[in-house]
Design an enzyme around this catalytic site. Structure first.
Site, PDB file in Angstrom:
ATOM      1  N   ASP A  30      29.871  22.435  -8.257  1.00  0.00           N
ATOM      2  CA  ASP A  30      30.803  23.157  -9.124  1.00  0.00           C
ATOM      3  C   ASP A  30      31.235  22.253 -10.273  1.00  0.00           C
ATOM      4  O   ASP A  30      31.479  21.057 -10.090  1.00  0.00           O
ATOM      5  CB  ASP A  30      32.026  23.615  -8.304  1.00  0.00           C
ATOM      6  N   ILE A  31      31.362  22.817 -11.455  1.00  0.00           N
ATOM      7  CA  ILE A  31      31.712  22.045 -12.643  1.00  0.00           C
ATOM      8  C   ILE A  31      33.187  21.597 -12.615  1.00  0.00           C
ATOM      9  O   ILE A  31      33.549  20.616 -13.272  1.00  0.00           O
ATOM     10  CB  ILE A  31      31.411  22.876 -13.919  1.00  0.00           C
ATOM     11  N   HIS A 100      28.578  34.290  -5.339  1.00  0.00           N
ATOM     12  CA  HIS A 100      28.360  32.886  -4.984  1.00  0.00           C
ATOM     13  C   HIS A 100      29.214  32.519  -3.787  1.00  0.00           C
ATOM     14  O   HIS A 100      30.333  33.004  -3.629  1.00  0.00           O
ATOM     15  CB  HIS A 100      28.657  31.963  -6.167  1.00  0.00           C
TER      16      HIS A 100
HETATM   17  P1  5GP Z   1      34.896  32.118  -8.673  1.00  0.00           P
HETATM   18  O1  5GP Z   1      36.232  31.851  -9.309  1.00  0.00           O
HETATM   19  O2  5GP Z   1      34.155  33.190  -9.432  1.00  0.00           O
HETATM   20  O3  5GP Z   1      34.932  32.356  -7.197  1.00  0.00           O
HETATM   21  O4  5GP Z   1      34.080  30.771  -8.825  1.00  0.00           O
HETATM   22  C1  5GP Z   1      33.395  30.438  -9.995  1.00  0.00           C
HETATM   23  C2  5GP Z   1      33.163  28.946  -9.945  1.00  0.00           C
HETATM   24  O5  5GP Z   1      32.186  28.623 -10.900  1.00  0.00           O
HETATM   25  C3  5GP Z   1      34.414  28.130 -10.269  1.00  0.00           C
HETATM   26  O6  5GP Z   1      34.719  27.276  -9.185  1.00  0.00           O
HETATM   27  C4  5GP Z   1      34.010  27.370 -11.527  1.00  0.00           C
HETATM   28  O7  5GP Z   1      34.530  26.062 -11.569  1.00  0.00           O
HETATM   29  C5  5GP Z   1      32.497  27.379 -11.458  1.00  0.00           C
HETATM   30  N1  5GP Z   1      31.835  27.330 -12.744  1.00  0.00           N
HETATM   31  C6  5GP Z   1      32.173  28.056 -13.854  1.00  0.00           C
HETATM   32  N2  5GP Z   1      31.328  27.758 -14.856  1.00  0.00           N
HETATM   33  C7  5GP Z   1      30.436  26.836 -14.352  1.00  0.00           C
HETATM   34  C8  5GP Z   1      29.320  26.163 -14.943  1.00  0.00           C
HETATM   35  O8  5GP Z   1      28.961  26.344 -16.107  1.00  0.00           O
HETATM   36  N3  5GP Z   1      28.655  25.307 -14.136  1.00  0.00           N
HETATM   37  C9  5GP Z   1      29.028  25.067 -12.841  1.00  0.00           C
HETATM   38  N4  5GP Z   1      28.305  24.188 -12.154  1.00  0.00           N
HETATM   39  N5  5GP Z   1      30.071  25.703 -12.268  1.00  0.00           N
HETATM   40  C10 5GP Z   1      30.767  26.573 -13.025  1.00  0.00           C
END
Ligand code: 5GP
Ligand code: ZN
Length: 114
Positions: A30-31, A100
């Protein structure tokens, strides 16, 4: 899907720190990690949310969990423990609309998660 960030990562059009890849799944760091270990496991197929899963995705979702188990072992956190999370839609905390599985570990997790 061109407008989807994670589809772009699958297509290698956007870089990511990939730690595992097979025919159906991709795993990368995760970034913005929320724990010392924070890995995202995604299907290569674009599925927006948990609500969009069909019975045909049953095996794929099982593979995602088995992949998380394998990565947890590889990263040495299987005994101490870890957490798997899938957020669904806005109130569930989802911000990227390509399904994810979060693998979080390396610190004590708390409950309720907030
Ligand atoms: P959600 O909030 O949708 O459950 O999780 C999305 C995740 O994707 C977050 O933890 C966020 O930090 C990660 N994320 C968003 N953009 C990127 C990116 O460009 N690269 C990576 N590796 N992770 C990302
Ligand atoms: Zn996508």
């Amino acid at each position: 899907m061109d407008s989807c960030l994670f589809c772009q990562i699958v297509a290698k059009k956007i870089p990511a720190a990939i730690i595992d890849e097979d025919a159906h799944l991709l795993a990368f760091h995760d970034i913005a990690p929320q724990a010392p270990i924070h890995v995202l496991i995604i299907p290569k197929e674009h599925i927006s949310t948990l609500n969009d899963l069909e019975p045909t995705h049953t095996e794929l979702m099982g593979k995602m969990i088995m992949k998380a188990q394998k990565i947890a072992a590889k990263l040495g956190i299987q005994e101490k423990g870890y957490r798997l999370t899938i957020n669904c839609n806005r109130q569930g905390g989802q911000s990227v609309f390509h399904i994810h599985l979060h693998l979080l570990g390396g610190r004590q997790m708390h409950w309720p998660p907030g």
